[in-house]
Design an enzyme around this catalytic site. Structure first.
Site, PDB file in Angstrom:
ATOM      1  N   ASP A 109       0.820  -1.197   0.000  1.00  0.00           N
ATOM      2  CA  ASP A 109       0.000   0.000   0.000  1.00  0.00           C
ATOM      3  C   ASP A 109       0.865   1.262   0.000  1.00  0.00           C
ATOM      4  OD1 ASP A 109      -2.395   1.242   0.086  1.00  0.00           O
ATOM      5  OD2 ASP A 109      -2.883   0.704   2.156  1.00  0.00           O
TER       6      ASP A 109
ATOM      7  N   HIS B   8       0.207   5.831   0.162  1.00  0.00           N
ATOM      8  CA  HIS B   8      -0.655   7.004   0.037  1.00  0.00           C
ATOM      9  C   HIS B   8       0.211   8.185  -0.317  1.00  0.00           C
ATOM     10  CE1 HIS B   8      -3.121   4.210   2.349  1.00  0.00           C
ATOM     11  NE2 HIS B   8      -4.100   4.748   1.654  1.00  0.00           N
TER      12      HIS B   8
ATOM     13  N   LYS C 217     -10.240   6.408 -10.746  1.00  0.00           N
ATOM     14  CA  LYS C 217      -9.123   5.485 -10.547  1.00  0.00           C
ATOM     15  C   LYS C 217      -8.687   4.824 -11.840  1.00  0.00           C
ATOM     16  CE  LYS C 217     -12.076   1.507  -9.563  1.00  0.00           C
ATOM     17  NZ  LYS C 217     -12.252   0.267  -8.828  1.00  0.00           N
TER      18      LYS C 217
ATOM     19  N   HIS D  54      -4.381   6.908  -3.386  1.00  0.00           N
ATOM     20  CA  HIS D  54      -4.191   5.614  -2.730  1.00  0.00           C
ATOM     21  C   HIS D  54      -3.747   4.664  -3.823  1.00  0.00           C
ATOM     22  CE1 HIS D  54      -5.697   2.229  -0.142  1.00  0.00           C
ATOM     23  NE2 HIS D  54      -5.674   1.659  -1.322  1.00  0.00           N
TER      24      HIS D  54
END
Length: 640
Positions: free
Chosen positions: A379, A381, A465, A511
């Site tokens: 992940d 950010h 996205k 993200h």
RNA sequence: GCCGGCGUAGCUCAGCAGGCAGAGCAGCGGUUUCGUAAACCGCAGGCCGGAGGUUCGAUUCCUCCCGCCGGCUCCA
């Protein structure tokens, strides 16, 4: 007069008659006609003008028609064998076709052979397939007589008054077509599977029996497809994982959807994570670590308890406070951001974490490593200013292609998900933000030269996205990467930075996950390589095999030398087995390099190098073998 | 969750007209000292997924439960 293009390329002017008539005169067959870019029946009369192209049976465009006809033949055969059966729907799908039925009695797999035999009779009879138009009243009467409840329901959804049916022999089916001109053209068909399926995919409605099959224009294509299925079956990570001692999932003792990474799987994961972390530092990310649980307040503030509760596990009580297992990492990264006042000069900030999350998945959808309940997201950010979003998105794409490329994935399919223009009120954030974000995604894709499909209305409520799918070695598509804007969380957590005007501003937040989840990615990798990992990933890169007991000390010395050079090597000296046995074992373990040590090699201080490919490279100095392995590792390729 | 299939040794599987549970591999003990995909002999290993029922007797037949696998709109 229409311009008619016949299969051999000759052109005739005609109208009125059907294309089928022309073909029959010439003793030719074909699948369908292409009229103004649309597939039509060969039996249709030719139009007054325009161009009509013959679509050969072997034409890829004909495959769908062929399979749709195959599904009708399946239904006809089932009808003959099971008089009480009710028909639902039977479309062509990506790899074949299916038909859904409700059988009076449960149907087992063994019934498929008999159905296939009945289908063969229908093909042999070469029944003409003709389109029949019925009025609504006639159609309803027909299906009421036959007591076909599903077909009646389908009829009710069709607005037209003239309803299209197709007839072959005694069988007639509601269908918009087109179809092949006769059943005799469906020569290469195979029934594959039996499964349950809800009527219209709705769990509250009837459970039907779905029969899957596939069909091709020629025997070779069918054989190839069946071989491909077999190959995919053999590469199944759920079989290779335990065989190669990579991982296990122990439902009864540990829990469904929870993965145990065994030493060899963990070794590969370590290589993946190390590579990933190094590349992230190089790309300007900062790695962080965050806890697995957080207080209810955090998840209330983030909105997860409102919008994502069904994906979260029940809270636990710790000294009277409710804590939740994390389903996502974002709130923690935001909490780090918020520990101090941020300046526009600090941005972009890129926090990355291999963050382990837990999400509730219904037991029926769990599938090996590909769908689990606890997994580690790669992940990150990115928090940035409006003027930085385009570069940041492009940076994500660069890093994605660099990292996925290292694993041998070079073919991407990209989906850009944007708002539904008709329902802008369903989305959070203003028009200006959406447009700026969408433009940055589009421009970054264009700068990278990545073709993409624009999906209107596919965006989540909090931002547009990009999803990237990769194609594996069997040409299967997997979604890994997602890069998404989030207009929601910065708002909810009141994230700010101080601009050059001295005022607080709302940053953009992106993200992104490149590999998606390590578990899922590992499962895909196992299948991509069929368990034969390239040198840089192989958990054991080299085994040293003594021919007799006499060479054990020498073999151990060689293995130690390799290990000191950073090569993952083992000497197989624990028990006395023949060389043939050791080679077979190494081969089954898919170990890239086998270093054979007999008396001759030990005497000369060399090893005989055998590759996993079966290649025997003969005696080599140990230093040369180490050099070869180090080079192959550094190259991250599949070459040994 | 639902439909279909399947649960027998660590693994892969056989057995079952209802009558003391079988093989290969792996494991353990030995013999063999071996040259590029399985040397040989022996030993040990089981609540036949769980519960209930039918039966003199159930791994086998029936019911329920648990688990696994395939699938659950790519719409006539």
């Amino acid at each position: 007069m229409a311009k008619v293009i016949l299969p051999e390329g000759s052109v005739v002017e005609a109208s009125g008659r059907s294309l089928l008539a022309f073909l029959e005169e010439r003793g030719l067959t074909a699948a369908a006609a292409l009229v103004d870019g649309q597939l039509r029946d060969l039996r249709d009369p030719l139009p007054e003008s325009g161009e009509v192209r013959t679509v050969a049976l072997a034409d890829p465009a004909a495959l769908e028609v062929l399979r749709h006809t195959a599904s009708h033949i399946l239904a006809q055969a089932v009808r003959r064998l099971y008089p009480g059966v009710k028909l639902a729907i039977g479309p062509a799908i990506a790899d074949g076709f299916y038909y859904d039925f409700r059988f009076p009695e449960p149907l087992g797999r063994e019934a498929l052979a008999a159905i296939e035999a009945e289908m063969a009779k229908i093909v042999e009879a070469d029944l003409p397939i003709e389109r029949v138009w019925l009025s609504r009243a006639e159609a309803e009467a027909l299906y009421r007589d036959l007591d076909e409840c599903y077909k009646l329901e389908l009829l009710a959804d069709i607005p037209d008054e003239r309803i299209s049916f197709y007839r072959q022999g005694e069988f007639i089916d509601l269908c918009r077509g087109p179809h092949l001109p006769s059943t005799g053209l469906v020569r290469h068909v195979r029934l594959l599977d039996l499964a349950g399926a809800y009527w219209r995919g709705d769990a509250s409605r009837d459970m039907l029996t779905r029969i899957y099959g596939t069909a091709f224009a020629d025997a070779k294509a069918l054989e190839e497809h069946l071989r491909w299925r077999e190959e995919a079956r053999q590469r199944d990570h759920r079989a290779l994982g335990p065989d190669l001692d990579l991982f296990s999932i122990q439902n009864e003792t540990i829990g469904a959807g929870l993965v145990l990474w065994h030493p060899k799987g963990a070794r590969i994961r370590h290589v993946i994570e190390t590579f990933w972390k190094d590349e992230h530092y190089k790309a300007g990310y900062q790695l962080v670590y965050t806890p697995h649980i957080g207080r209810a307040r955090l998840w209330r503030e983030s909105g997860h308890l409102d919008f994502y509760r069904e994906g979260m596990y029940a809270p636990m009580d710790i000294e009277g406070q409710e804590f939740y297992l994390k389903p996502m990492n974002c709130p923690f990264h935001i909490a780090i951001y918020k520990t101090r006042t941020r300046s526009y000069r600090d941005l972009p900030i890129r926090y990355a974490e291999m963050g382990t999350v837990y999400r509730f998945e219904r037991s029926g959808v769990l599938h090996g490593l590909l769908r689990v309940r606890g997994f580690t997201q790669d992940d990150a950010h990115i928090i940035c200013r409006p003027d930085q979003i385009e570069d940041e998105v492009e940076g994500c794409l660069d890093l994605t292609m660099h990292i996925l490329g290292a694993f041998g994935f070079h073919d991407y399919k990209v989906a850009l998900s944007v708002r539904d223009p008709a329902h802008k009120e369903r989305y959070i954030g203003g028009d200006a933000m959406w447009e700026a974000a969408e433009n940055s995604l589009v421009r970054a894709l264009e700068r990278k030269g990545l073709p993409y499909t624009r999906m209107e209305g596919e965006a989540v409520f909090y931002g547009p996205k990009i999803d990237m799918h990769i194609l594996d070695s069997l040409h299967r598509s997997w979604q890994l990467t997602t890069i998404q804007f989030d207009f929601n969380l910065p708002e909810r957590f009141d994230m700010t930075y101080i601009g050059d005007d001295g005022q607080a501003h709302r940053p953009y937040m992106v993200h992104r996950a490149l590999l998606g989840s390590l578990e899922r990615f590992f499962g895909i990798l196992i299948e991509h390589y069929g368990g034969a990992f390239p040198a840089w990933l192989a958990p054991v890169q080299a085994v040293v095999l003594p021919v007799t007991e006499g060479e054990i000390p020498y073999a151990e010395g060689v293995a130690e030398e390799l290990r000191q050079a950073g090569i993952r090597a083992e000497a197989w000296t624990r028990e006395r087995k023949t060389l043939r046995w050791l080679i077979r074992e190494a081969q089954l373990q898919k170990i890239p390099y086998m270093l054979v040590c007999g008396a001759r090699e030990a005497a000369q201080g060399v090893v005989a190098l055998r590759l996993r490919t079966g290649e025997d490279l003969g005696p080599q100095p140990v230093a040369a073998v180490m050099e070869r392995i180090r080079n192959a590792t550094a190259a991250r390729g599949t070459e040994l």
